[in-house]
Scaffold this active site. Structure first.
Site, PDB file in Angstrom:
ATOM      1  N   ASP A  13      83.114  62.246  43.518  1.00  0.00           N
ATOM      2  CA  ASP A  13      82.914  61.053  44.350  1.00  0.00           C
ATOM      3  C   ASP A  13      83.767  59.898  43.827  1.00  0.00           C
ATOM      4  O   ASP A  13      83.652  59.516  42.646  1.00  0.00           O
ATOM      5  CB  ASP A  13      81.438  60.646  44.345  1.00  0.00           C
ATOM      6  CG  ASP A  13      80.563  61.632  45.116  1.00  0.00           C
ATOM      7  OD1 ASP A  13      81.119  62.541  45.767  1.00  0.00           O
ATOM      8  OD2 ASP A  13      79.329  61.475  45.056  1.00  0.00           O
ATOM      9  N   ASN A  68      67.877  63.504  58.204  1.00  0.00           N
ATOM     10  CA  ASN A  68      67.503  62.095  58.348  1.00  0.00           C
ATOM     11  C   ASN A  68      67.393  61.829  59.856  1.00  0.00           C
ATOM     12  O   ASN A  68      67.607  62.725  60.676  1.00  0.00           O
ATOM     13  CB  ASN A  68      68.482  61.155  57.627  1.00  0.00           C
ATOM     14  CG  ASN A  68      69.886  61.210  58.201  1.00  0.00           C
ATOM     15  OD1 ASN A  68      70.086  61.573  59.359  1.00  0.00           O
ATOM     16  ND2 ASN A  68      70.869  60.845  57.396  1.00  0.00           N
ATOM     17  N   SER A 106      65.602  58.002  42.452  1.00  0.00           N
ATOM     18  CA  SER A 106      67.034  58.317  42.332  1.00  0.00           C
ATOM     19  C   SER A 106      67.950  57.161  42.711  1.00  0.00           C
ATOM     20  O   SER A 106      69.149  57.217  42.434  1.00  0.00           O
ATOM     21  CB  SER A 106      67.371  59.524  43.213  1.00  0.00           C
ATOM     22  OG  SER A 106      67.401  59.138  44.579  1.00  0.00           O
ATOM     23  N   GLY A 160      64.622  57.193  54.434  1.00  0.00           N
ATOM     24  CA  GLY A 160      65.050  56.224  53.433  1.00  0.00           C
ATOM     25  C   GLY A 160      63.860  55.500  52.838  1.00  0.00           C
ATOM     26  O   GLY A 160      62.843  56.113  52.500  1.00  0.00           O
ATOM     27  N   ASP A 209      69.810  64.146  48.990  1.00  0.00           N
ATOM     28  CA  ASP A 209      69.999  65.388  48.227  1.00  0.00           C
ATOM     29  C   ASP A 209      68.894  65.526  47.181  1.00  0.00           C
ATOM     30  O   ASP A 209      68.394  66.630  46.927  1.00  0.00           O
ATOM     31  CB  ASP A 209      71.363  65.381  47.524  1.00  0.00           C
ATOM     32  CG  ASP A 209      72.499  65.047  48.480  1.00  0.00           C
ATOM     33  OD1 ASP A 209      72.372  65.341  49.687  1.00  0.00           O
ATOM     34  OD2 ASP A 209      73.503  64.462  48.027  1.00  0.00           O
ATOM     35  N   GLY A 254      60.153  56.213  53.848  1.00  0.00           N
ATOM     36  CA  GLY A 254      59.412  57.420  53.522  1.00  0.00           C
ATOM     37  C   GLY A 254      59.873  58.630  54.308  1.00  0.00           C
ATOM     38  O   GLY A 254      61.076  58.814  54.528  1.00  0.00           O
ATOM     39  N   ASN A 269      74.485  68.139  44.049  1.00  0.00           N
ATOM     40  CA  ASN A 269      73.479  67.085  43.821  1.00  0.00           C
ATOM     41  C   ASN A 269      72.062  67.647  43.938  1.00  0.00           C
ATOM     42  O   ASN A 269      71.193  67.375  43.099  1.00  0.00           O
ATOM     43  CB  ASN A 269      73.633  65.962  44.857  1.00  0.00           C
ATOM     44  CG  ASN A 269      74.922  65.174  44.704  1.00  0.00           C
ATOM     45  OD1 ASN A 269      75.597  65.269  43.673  1.00  0.00           O
ATOM     46  ND2 ASN A 269      75.278  64.405  45.718  1.00  0.00           N
ATOM     47  N   THR A 274      63.613  62.563  56.781  1.00  0.00           N
ATOM     48  CA  THR A 274      63.676  61.569  55.703  1.00  0.00           C
ATOM     49  C   THR A 274      64.058  60.224  56.317  1.00  0.00           C
ATOM     50  O   THR A 274      64.959  60.150  57.158  1.00  0.00           O
ATOM     51  CB  THR A 274      64.688  61.990  54.621  1.00  0.00           C
ATOM     52  OG1 THR A 274      65.973  62.159  55.217  1.00  0.00           O
ATOM     53  CG2 THR A 274      64.274  63.303  53.962  1.00  0.00           C
TER      54      THR A 274
HETATM   55  O1  RIB Z   1      74.830  62.940  49.795  1.00  0.00           O
HETATM   56  C1  RIB Z   1      75.729  62.288  48.941  1.00  0.00           C
HETATM   57  C2  RIB Z   1      76.948  63.136  48.752  1.00  0.00           C
HETATM   58  O2  RIB Z   1      77.610  63.256  49.983  1.00  0.00           O
HETATM   59  C3  RIB Z   1      77.965  62.552  47.819  1.00  0.00           C
HETATM   60  O3  RIB Z   1      77.748  62.928  46.486  1.00  0.00           O
HETATM   61  C4  RIB Z   1      79.282  63.021  48.398  1.00  0.00           C
HETATM   62  O4  RIB Z   1      79.944  63.946  47.585  1.00  0.00           O
HETATM   63  C5  RIB Z   1      78.942  63.615  49.744  1.00  0.00           C
HETATM   64  O5  RIB Z   1      78.952  64.978  49.684  1.00  0.00           O
END
Ligand code: RIB
Length: 317
Positions: free
Chosen positions: A15, A188, A289, A228, A259, A231, A45, A226
């Site tokens: 990222d 989401n 997170s 955000g 994630d 909740g 992730n 989801t």
């Molecule tokens: O959900 C976040 C992720 O989305 C980031 O880490 C980025 O790599 C994209 O895949």
């Protein structure tokens, strides 16, 4: 073959994160006031989120060469993740995500999948033994659909749970064969509307319930939307929706919160929790997170989630 709780058919990205005041207009240049180069990829992730919840995690992934590939391998080693089914293509570029984080904490992301685009059904078949050893198989739409279909077909044959994080929202429709292979789907609000073929701006409770019902009718076992900081909400066939409020926590950035939710949910399911209990756990993990920069930095350990759930300090909102 060591015991494995869950297998993640995973994407890996590095990222590149620039912090700017606000979303860019077309043709606009803004000076960034912070920049980070951090691990990411929705699959990696989620795998890390699950591993931090104590799950024994195996990855099926395809990565490129150079220091970015090494960054992934080192990270998974440190997190205790079984990477024997991570295939490396040394001549290829790694997945890369260009991320803009705005002053209000929101973000936008462009992902180039790199070597991950070459992950195939054949790679999944080669990991058949690891799939047979696990309880939960998870994936996202950042990996090629063929790989997910193969993994979920095998999981169904083997009687394993499947969890799909449908992110990023797919541009085209999904193959009919995939829907009934999904035990739990974690979109989401925007992804839910896109999958159901509804206007993505319709995010009120009634539209959401209609969209979830449409996906359940296609054969999905359960849908957890989801929301955000607001909740999440669980929809199951023939049962009333079950909504949980979000926890009131300070937010640094929300990259990877979805994630974390999916990974912590999969880990809790692999521990044998039922869906409402697993969702409660995932809701708390996702809240924790967002306390630091990047996707994985603040992903909590099991004890931190337990502490949040036990404390009266951070009441749900
Ligand atoms: O959900 C976040 C992720 O989305 C980031 O880490 C980025 O790599 C994209 O895949």
């Amino acid at each position: 073959m060591p015991e494995i709780d869950l297998v993640c058919v995973a994407s890996w990205n590095v990222d590149l994160i620039a912090h700017v005041a606000s979303p860019l207009l077309r043709g606009q240049t803004q000076m960034a006031h912070r920049f980070d180069r951090l691990p990411g990829g929705k699959g990696s992730n989620a795998a890390i989120a699950a591993a931090r919840q104590g799950a024994r995690v195996g990855l099926i992934a395809r990565i490129g060469g150079d220091d970015m590939g090494r960054m992934g391998l080192d990270l998974w080693h440190r997190e205790g993740i079984d990477a024997r089914h991570v295939v490396q293509a040394p001549q290829e570029a790694n997945g890369t995500a260009l991320i803009l984080v705005f002053d209000d904490g929101d973000n936008s992301i462009a992902v180039y999948p790199g070597a991950g685009a070459g992950l195939s059904a054949g790679h999944v078949l080669a990991a058949r033994e690891m799939l047979a050893a696990c309880r939960v198989v998870m994936a996202s739409f950042e990996v090629p659909l063929d790989a997910t279909l193969q993994a979920f077909s095998l999981a169904r044959q083997m009687g394993r749970f499947t969890l799909l994080n449908p992110a990023p929202a797919p541009a085209g429709g999904l193959p009919d064969a995939l829907w009934p292979l999904i035990d739990v789907l974690t979109p989401n609000a925007g992804e839910l509307a896109a999958l159901a073929g509804l206007d993505p701006s319709l995010t009120d409770a009634q539209s959401q319930a209609l969209a979830a019902a449409a996906l359940l009718a296609r054969g999905v076992g359960a849908v957890i939307v989801t929301r955000g900081s607001k909740g999440c909400c669980l929809y199951r066939p023939g049962q009333a929706p079950l909504a949980l409020l979000g926890h009131a926590v300070p937010v640094t950035d929300t990259i990877g919160a979805g994630d974390t939710f999916s990974g912590a949910l999969a880990a809790a399911m692999s521990r044998g929790l039922d869906l409402p209990a697993a969702m409660r756990w995932a809701n708390a993990a996702a809240a924790l997170s967002v306390a630091s920069h990047g996707a994985v930095t603040a992903m909590p350990k099991l004890a931190q989630v337990q502490a949040l759930l036990n404390s009266g300090l951070s009441a749900p909102r």
